[in-house]
Design an enzyme around this catalytic site. Structure first.
Site, PDB file in Angstrom:
ATOM      1  N   GLY A 159     -22.065 -38.424 -18.570  1.00  0.00           N
ATOM      2  CA  GLY A 159     -21.447 -38.666 -17.259  1.00  0.00           C
ATOM      3  C   GLY A 159     -22.439 -38.429 -16.134  1.00  0.00           C
ATOM      4  O   GLY A 159     -22.059 -37.986 -15.048  1.00  0.00           O
ATOM      5  N   GLY A 216     -35.182 -41.865 -11.734  1.00  0.00           N
ATOM      6  CA  GLY A 216     -36.290 -41.930 -12.695  1.00  0.00           C
ATOM      7  C   GLY A 216     -35.837 -41.405 -14.046  1.00  0.00           C
ATOM      8  O   GLY A 216     -36.610 -40.804 -14.804  1.00  0.00           O
ATOM      9  N   ASN A 248     -20.979 -33.018 -19.436  1.00  0.00           N
ATOM     10  CA  ASN A 248     -20.358 -33.098 -18.110  1.00  0.00           C
ATOM     11  C   ASN A 248     -19.283 -34.177 -18.024  1.00  0.00           C
ATOM     12  O   ASN A 248     -18.393 -34.104 -17.182  1.00  0.00           O
ATOM     13  CB  ASN A 248     -21.485 -33.373 -17.097  1.00  0.00           C
ATOM     14  CG  ASN A 248     -20.974 -33.874 -15.770  1.00  0.00           C
ATOM     15  OD1 ASN A 248     -20.504 -33.101 -14.941  1.00  0.00           O
ATOM     16  ND2 ASN A 248     -21.039 -35.189 -15.567  1.00  0.00           N
ATOM     17  N   SER A 297     -13.674 -26.098 -15.694  1.00  0.00           N
ATOM     18  CA  SER A 297     -13.029 -26.223 -14.378  1.00  0.00           C
ATOM     19  C   SER A 297     -12.271 -24.951 -14.057  1.00  0.00           C
ATOM     20  O   SER A 297     -11.795 -24.253 -14.960  1.00  0.00           O
ATOM     21  CB  SER A 297     -12.038 -27.391 -14.388  1.00  0.00           C
ATOM     22  OG  SER A 297     -11.288 -27.405 -13.186  1.00  0.00           O
ATOM     23  N   TYR A 335      -4.789 -31.496 -17.915  1.00  0.00           N
ATOM     24  CA  TYR A 335      -6.208 -31.378 -17.542  1.00  0.00           C
ATOM     25  C   TYR A 335      -6.650 -29.917 -17.655  1.00  0.00           C
ATOM     26  O   TYR A 335      -7.675 -29.604 -18.274  1.00  0.00           O
ATOM     27  CB  TYR A 335      -6.429 -31.915 -16.123  1.00  0.00           C
ATOM     28  CG  TYR A 335      -7.824 -31.687 -15.592  1.00  0.00           C
ATOM     29  CD1 TYR A 335      -8.925 -32.334 -16.154  1.00  0.00           C
ATOM     30  CD2 TYR A 335      -8.049 -30.807 -14.523  1.00  0.00           C
ATOM     31  CE1 TYR A 335     -10.212 -32.118 -15.663  1.00  0.00           C
ATOM     32  CE2 TYR A 335      -9.328 -30.589 -14.025  1.00  0.00           C
ATOM     33  CZ  TYR A 335     -10.396 -31.251 -14.600  1.00  0.00           C
ATOM     34  OH  TYR A 335     -11.670 -31.032 -14.120  1.00  0.00           O
ATOM     35  N   ALA A 341      -5.234 -27.535 -19.349  1.00  0.00           N
ATOM     36  CA  ALA A 341      -5.144 -27.114 -20.762  1.00  0.00           C
ATOM     37  C   ALA A 341      -6.364 -27.607 -21.533  1.00  0.00           C
ATOM     38  O   ALA A 341      -6.907 -26.897 -22.388  1.00  0.00           O
ATOM     39  CB  ALA A 341      -3.856 -27.646 -21.378  1.00  0.00           C
ATOM     40  N   ALA A 342      -6.813 -28.817 -21.229  1.00  0.00           N
ATOM     41  CA  ALA A 342      -7.991 -29.366 -21.916  1.00  0.00           C
ATOM     42  C   ALA A 342      -9.250 -28.564 -21.547  1.00  0.00           C
ATOM     43  O   ALA A 342     -10.068 -28.244 -22.419  1.00  0.00           O
ATOM     44  CB  ALA A 342      -8.174 -30.835 -21.547  1.00  0.00           C
ATOM     45  N   LYS A 343      -9.392 -28.203 -20.280  1.00  0.00           N
ATOM     46  CA  LYS A 343     -10.577 -27.430 -19.869  1.00  0.00           C
ATOM     47  C   LYS A 343     -10.527 -26.022 -20.476  1.00  0.00           C
ATOM     48  O   LYS A 343     -11.574 -25.438 -20.787  1.00  0.00           O
ATOM     49  CB  LYS A 343     -10.687 -27.375 -18.339  1.00  0.00           C
ATOM     50  CG  LYS A 343     -11.056 -28.724 -17.691  1.00  0.00           C
ATOM     51  CD  LYS A 343     -12.414 -29.251 -18.137  1.00  0.00           C
ATOM     52  CE  LYS A 343     -12.922 -30.382 -17.226  1.00  0.00           C
ATOM     53  NZ  LYS A 343     -14.164 -31.002 -17.731  1.00  0.00           N
ATOM     54  N   THR A 396     -18.164 -18.128 -19.544  1.00  0.00           N
ATOM     55  CA  THR A 396     -17.731 -19.101 -18.533  1.00  0.00           C
ATOM     56  C   THR A 396     -18.152 -18.570 -17.173  1.00  0.00           C
ATOM     57  O   THR A 396     -17.778 -17.468 -16.789  1.00  0.00           O
ATOM     58  CB  THR A 396     -16.200 -19.293 -18.571  1.00  0.00           C
ATOM     59  OG1 THR A 396     -15.848 -19.881 -19.825  1.00  0.00           O
ATOM     60  CG2 THR A 396     -15.736 -20.213 -17.449  1.00  0.00           C
TER      61      THR A 396
HETATM   62  N1  LIG Z   1     -15.302 -32.491  -8.560  1.00  0.00           N
HETATM   63  C1  LIG Z   1     -14.587 -31.396  -8.786  1.00  0.00           C
HETATM   64  O1  LIG Z   1     -13.977 -30.840  -7.844  1.00  0.00           O
HETATM   65  C2  LIG Z   1     -14.541 -30.805 -10.170  1.00  0.00           C
HETATM   66  C3  LIG Z   1     -13.959 -29.522 -10.296  1.00  0.00           C
HETATM   67  C4  LIG Z   1     -13.914 -28.940 -11.559  1.00  0.00           C
HETATM   68  C5  LIG Z   1     -14.445 -29.597 -12.660  1.00  0.00           C
HETATM   69  N2  LIG Z   1     -14.982 -30.854 -12.508  1.00  0.00           N
HETATM   70  C6  LIG Z   1     -15.538 -31.481 -13.716  1.00  0.00           C
HETATM   71  O2  LIG Z   1     -16.878 -31.876 -13.449  1.00  0.00           O
HETATM   72  C7  LIG Z   1     -17.257 -32.913 -14.372  1.00  0.00           C
HETATM   73  C8  LIG Z   1     -17.955 -34.028 -13.580  1.00  0.00           C
HETATM   74  O3  LIG Z   1     -17.019 -34.638 -12.719  1.00  0.00           O
HETATM   75  P1  LIG Z   1     -17.356 -35.018 -11.216  1.00  0.00           P
HETATM   76  O4  LIG Z   1     -16.567 -34.116 -10.344  1.00  0.00           O
HETATM   77  O5  LIG Z   1     -18.812 -35.137 -10.997  1.00  0.00           O
HETATM   78  O6  LIG Z   1     -16.608 -36.431 -11.115  1.00  0.00           O
HETATM   79  P2  LIG Z   1     -17.154 -37.910 -11.380  1.00  0.00           P
HETATM   80  O7  LIG Z   1     -18.045 -38.324 -10.277  1.00  0.00           O
HETATM   81  O8  LIG Z   1     -15.923 -38.726 -11.643  1.00  0.00           O
HETATM   82  O9  LIG Z   1     -18.024 -37.804 -12.711  1.00  0.00           O
HETATM   83  C9  LIG Z   1     -17.522 -37.947 -14.022  1.00  0.00           C
HETATM   84  C10 LIG Z   1     -18.540 -38.752 -14.807  1.00  0.00           C
HETATM   85  O10 LIG Z   1     -18.151 -38.766 -16.170  1.00  0.00           O
HETATM   86  C11 LIG Z   1     -18.240 -40.071 -16.679  1.00  0.00           C
HETATM   87  N3  LIG Z   1     -17.239 -40.193 -17.734  1.00  0.00           N
HETATM   88  C12 LIG Z   1     -15.908 -39.981 -17.651  1.00  0.00           C
HETATM   89  N4  LIG Z   1     -15.328 -40.206 -18.833  1.00  0.00           N
HETATM   90  C13 LIG Z   1     -16.320 -40.564 -19.692  1.00  0.00           C
HETATM   91  C14 LIG Z   1     -16.359 -40.928 -21.046  1.00  0.00           C
HETATM   92  N5  LIG Z   1     -15.246 -41.035 -21.790  1.00  0.00           N
HETATM   93  N6  LIG Z   1     -17.557 -41.210 -21.615  1.00  0.00           N
HETATM   94  C15 LIG Z   1     -18.691 -41.154 -20.878  1.00  0.00           C
HETATM   95  N7  LIG Z   1     -18.714 -40.825 -19.585  1.00  0.00           N
HETATM   96  C16 LIG Z   1     -17.538 -40.530 -18.999  1.00  0.00           C
HETATM   97  C17 LIG Z   1     -17.968 -40.998 -15.477  1.00  0.00           C
HETATM   98  O11 LIG Z   1     -18.625 -42.253 -15.610  1.00  0.00           O
HETATM   99  P3  LIG Z   1     -17.901 -43.560 -16.211  1.00  0.00           P
HETATM  100  O12 LIG Z   1     -16.566 -43.649 -15.544  1.00  0.00           O
HETATM  101  O13 LIG Z   1     -18.813 -44.690 -15.844  1.00  0.00           O
HETATM  102  O14 LIG Z   1     -17.807 -43.343 -17.679  1.00  0.00           O
HETATM  103  C18 LIG Z   1     -18.601 -40.203 -14.335  1.00  0.00           C
HETATM  104  O15 LIG Z   1     -19.961 -40.549 -14.146  1.00  0.00           O
HETATM  105  C19 LIG Z   1     -15.974 -33.371 -15.065  1.00  0.00           C
HETATM  106  O16 LIG Z   1     -15.950 -32.816 -16.364  1.00  0.00           O
HETATM  107  C20 LIG Z   1     -14.869 -32.758 -14.198  1.00  0.00           C
HETATM  108  O17 LIG Z   1     -13.705 -32.515 -14.933  1.00  0.00           O
HETATM  109  C21 LIG Z   1     -15.043 -31.461 -11.286  1.00  0.00           C
END
Ligand SMILES: NC(=O)c1ccc[n+]([C@@H]2O[C@H](COP(=O)([O-])OP(=O)(O)OC[C@H]3O[C@@H](n4cnc5c(N)ncnc54)[C@H](OP(=O)(O)O)[C@@H]3O)[C@@H](O)[C@H]2O)c1
Length: 240
Positions: free
Chosen positions: A9, A47, A78, A134, A144, A146-148, A229
């Site tokens: 991701g 890069g 991620n 998370s 969500y 529960a999964a985390k 964690t």
């Molecule tokens: N932003 C927050 O406030 C927050 C808070 C707590 C935790 N998180 C966690 O942080 C992590 C990153 O999320 P983010 O906040 O940076 O959001 P994001 O910009 O939506 O990034 C998620 C990335 O994961 C990729 N992805 C999703 N499902 C995938 C799959 N099945 N296979 C391969 N790639 C996949 C997406 O790309 P594609 O759609 O192109 O596959 C995207 O690039 C996630 O695990 C999220 O749960 C985020």
């Protein structure tokens, strides 16, 4: 020494920021994701190298791992997000409810389980796995959260299994972090203000805040930290 880093991701948000942080060290970085256009654009900017892979699909993960360099020093699991956003309401439909729960488990647990299992034999001794959990894994947020929580529990098994090889495995658990696609168009002004007010530092998390902790956990300075964690949320949730 230049290392090889895989960030699932890594085309957007936190993953992209983590990839950028490792690239700043001159590391070889491979980013994965499902959308080729997003991935190619990010890879060109950073890069980095782009490999398209849906991390929930065992066959795609197997193929991806075959295309990776023979030795990988750091794996950042991620890929993920809340698949309930946009999903049909499962309140009055048990079949939809089941599908929603499995969707979040697939996206946030199995992406990490499949990738880690497939890559484990090729992880360098002394390397690191970093799972992105998370605040929801502690505080709750339906399937969500529960999964985390499941991801964090399973991480302890990974840490125990890889520990004898000097490989650490930890969870970074962000709170609300801006600069990502996570919330899509669901973040209202009111909700953002409430989330900021809930922090002790009175500011939103930035992707660089999370990337810095991921980078630290994969660094020589953190070789005795494993099975943990680490919450990065400006004090919105505290631990003892
Ligand atoms: N932003 C927050 O406030 C927050 C808070 C707590 C935790 N998180 C966690 O942080 C992590 C990153 O999320 P983010 O906040 O940076 O959001 P994001 O910009 O939506 O990034 C998620 C990335 O994961 C990729 N992805 C999703 N499902 C995938 C799959 N099945 N296979 C391969 N790639 C996949 C997406 O790309 P594609 O759609 O192109 O596959 C995207 O690039 C996630 O695990 C999220 O749960 C985020």
């Amino acid at each position: 020494m230049s290392r090889t880093i895989v960030v699932t991701g890594g085309g957007t948000g936190i993953g992209k920021a983590a990839a950028e942080r490792f690239r700043a060290d001159g590391d070889r970085v491979v980013i994965t994701g499902r959308r080729p256009d997003v991935l190619e654009k990010a890879a060109a900017e950073l890069g980095a190298e782009a490999l398209v892979c849906d991390g929930t699909d065992p066959e795609q993960v197997r193929r991806l791992v075959g295309e990776l360099p023979p030795e990988v020093h750091v794996l950042v699991n991620n890929a993920g997000g809340n698949t309930d956003f946009g999903a049909p309401d499962g309140e009055n439909d048990l079949a939809a409810l089941k599908s929603n729960w499995l969707g979040n488990f697939d996206a946030n647990v199995l992406t990490a389980v499949l990738m880690t299992t497939a890559l484990a034999p090729r992880l360098a001794n002394g390397g690191a796995v970093v799972q992105i959990g998370s605040i929801a894994g502690t505080r709750g947020a339906g399937s969500y959260g529960a999964a985390k929580a499941a991801l964090a529990t399973w991480n302890q098994d990974v840490a125990a299994e890889l520990g004898p090889r000097g490989i650490t495995s930890n969870v970074v658990a962000p709170g609300f972090t801006a600069g990502t696609e996570f919330f899509q168009d669901r973040m209202t002004v009111d909700r953002r203000e409430k989330l900021l007010a809930a922090t002790m530092v009175k500011r939103q998390g930035e992707v660089a805040d999370i990337a810095a902790v991921i980078h630290f956990l994969a660094s020589p300075a953190a070789r005795h930290i494993t099975g943990q964690t680490l919450h990065v949320n400006g004090g919105a949730l505290t631990t003892r």
